[in-house]
Design a protein around this motif. Structure first.
Motif, mmCIF file in Angstrom:
data_model
loop_
_atom_site.group_PDB
_atom_site.id
_atom_site.type_symbol
_atom_site.label_atom_id
_atom_site.label_comp_id
_atom_site.label_asym_id
_atom_site.label_seq_id
_atom_site.Cartn_x
_atom_site.Cartn_y
_atom_site.Cartn_z
ATOM 1 N N THR A 145 42.832 10.997 39.190
ATOM 2 C CA THR A 145 43.973 11.201 40.061
ATOM 3 C C THR A 145 45.186 10.503 39.447
ATOM 4 O OG1 THR A 145 43.336 9.267 41.372
ATOM 5 C CG2 THR A 145 42.561 11.412 42.135
ATOM 6 N N LEU A 191 45.743 18.096 48.565
ATOM 7 C CA LEU A 191 45.235 18.424 47.242
ATOM 8 C C LEU A 191 45.887 19.713 46.767
ATOM 9 C CD1 LEU A 191 43.228 17.839 44.936
ATOM 10 C CD2 LEU A 191 41.495 19.088 46.261
ATOM 11 N N TYR A 243 44.508 14.957 49.963
ATOM 12 C CA TYR A 243 44.274 14.487 48.591
ATOM 13 C C TYR A 243 43.139 13.477 48.551
ATOM 14 C CZ TYR A 243 45.643 13.064 43.820
ATOM 15 O OH TYR A 243 45.681 12.806 42.467
#
Length: 297
Positions: A145, A191, A243
């Motif tokens: 990430t 996301l 996310y």
């Protein structure tokens, strides 16, 4: 077109051999062939497509050409004529020779030479088709990430443009951490996608991928996985995902034109598993792709 001599040394890591076609003719590998003031270079004003080549045949070329047209329309560019592109593809793959057994094909269309600003010259345009050998992705791929976000409200959201600097920065961060992909959120904290891939996450008994409204690219492999899964009753669908799901999902897969459907071994050093459903998605894509190398829109 410049007539300067070709450089004698290749950039470290550059794929060899390569075949390149620019605006109507094959160009010797390594020779400069694009105008120094081409806006694809000066301001990133262009669109492109990448697809894999198997046994000399590009996979899903029609889908890639349709997306090239959509991206060009989104930028206000005239898409190159399809017959010209297809003829160039054939020339490039023939020139690549035996290396076309497993290759990466890239089609790039720009607004052409222009001033040292953002204004375009009407009627200009550059078309480049290139191919080079494709190395398979290693097993056990990892992703990380990153703190940067996709702007789902951007003028170029969902378009495959040559303005790729933010992807380069994010991917460099991933490489520094020993991974092959960086995964991004959008500005809403949802996301979104990877720098060159779509992401699929296991949630409960389903595989979920962010919708196009998240700002992600309409990936061809993503499209085909969703289509083929629906046809065969595999629970794969679009859904908004926070996310943070990347920090708890037991399984994450990537889809792209060169990865097909690839399970990840880890995200941010957190080990992941591959379930029976994930393996079924991999098998489904491989089987259907082998049956039809040019699925239609």
């Amino acid at each position: 077109m410049s007539s300067a001599p070709a450089p004698s040394a290749r950039r470290p890591g550059a794929a060899v051999p390569a075949a390149v076609w620019v605006d109507g003719a094959l160009v010797p590998d390594g020779h400069p062939a694009v105008h120094a003031l081409d806006h694809g270079l000066v301001v990133g004003d262009g669109v492109f497509e990448t697809c894999k080549v198997v046994d000399g045949r590009p996979f899903a070329l029609t889908l890639h050409l349709r997306r090239l047209e959509r991206s060009a329309a989104g930028l206000g560019l005239a898409a190159p004529e399809e017959d010209v592109v297809r003829a160039a593809v054939r020339e490039v793959l023939a020139a690549l020779g035996p290396a076309a057994a497993s290759a990466r094909l890239r089609i790039t269309a720009t607004s052409g030479p222009g001033p040292l600003g953002s204004e375009r010259v009407p009627g200009a345009g550059t078309l480049v088709v290139a191919a080079a050998p494709l190395s398979p992705w290693p097993a056990g791929a990892r992703a990380v990430t990153v703190p940067w976000t996709r702007n789902e409200r951007s003028a170029v959201a969902g378009l495959k443009t040559t303005s790729y600097a933010e992807n380069v920065v994010a991917l460099a961060r991933a490489r520094e951490r020993g991974a092959s992909e960086a995964l991004l959120a959008n500005t809403r904290g949802q996301l979104c996608e990877g720098t060159g891939s779509n992401v699929v996450v296991a949630v409960g008994d389903e595989l979920l991928t962010p919708p196009l409204a998240s700002g992600c690219l309409a990936g061809t492999s993503r499209l085909l996985l969703l289509r083929w899964a629906a046809q065969e009753g595999l629970p794969v669908r679009e859904a908004d995902l926070p996310y943070e799901e990347l920090g708890r999902a037991p399984e994450v897969l990537l889809t792209s034109s060169t990865r097909d459907v690839q399970p990840l071994a880890a995200v941010d050093d957190r080990p992941l598993t591959t379930s029976a459903l994930g393996r079924a998605a991999v098998e489904l894509f491989a089987r259907r792709a082998a049956q039809d190398d040019d699925p239609q829109p």
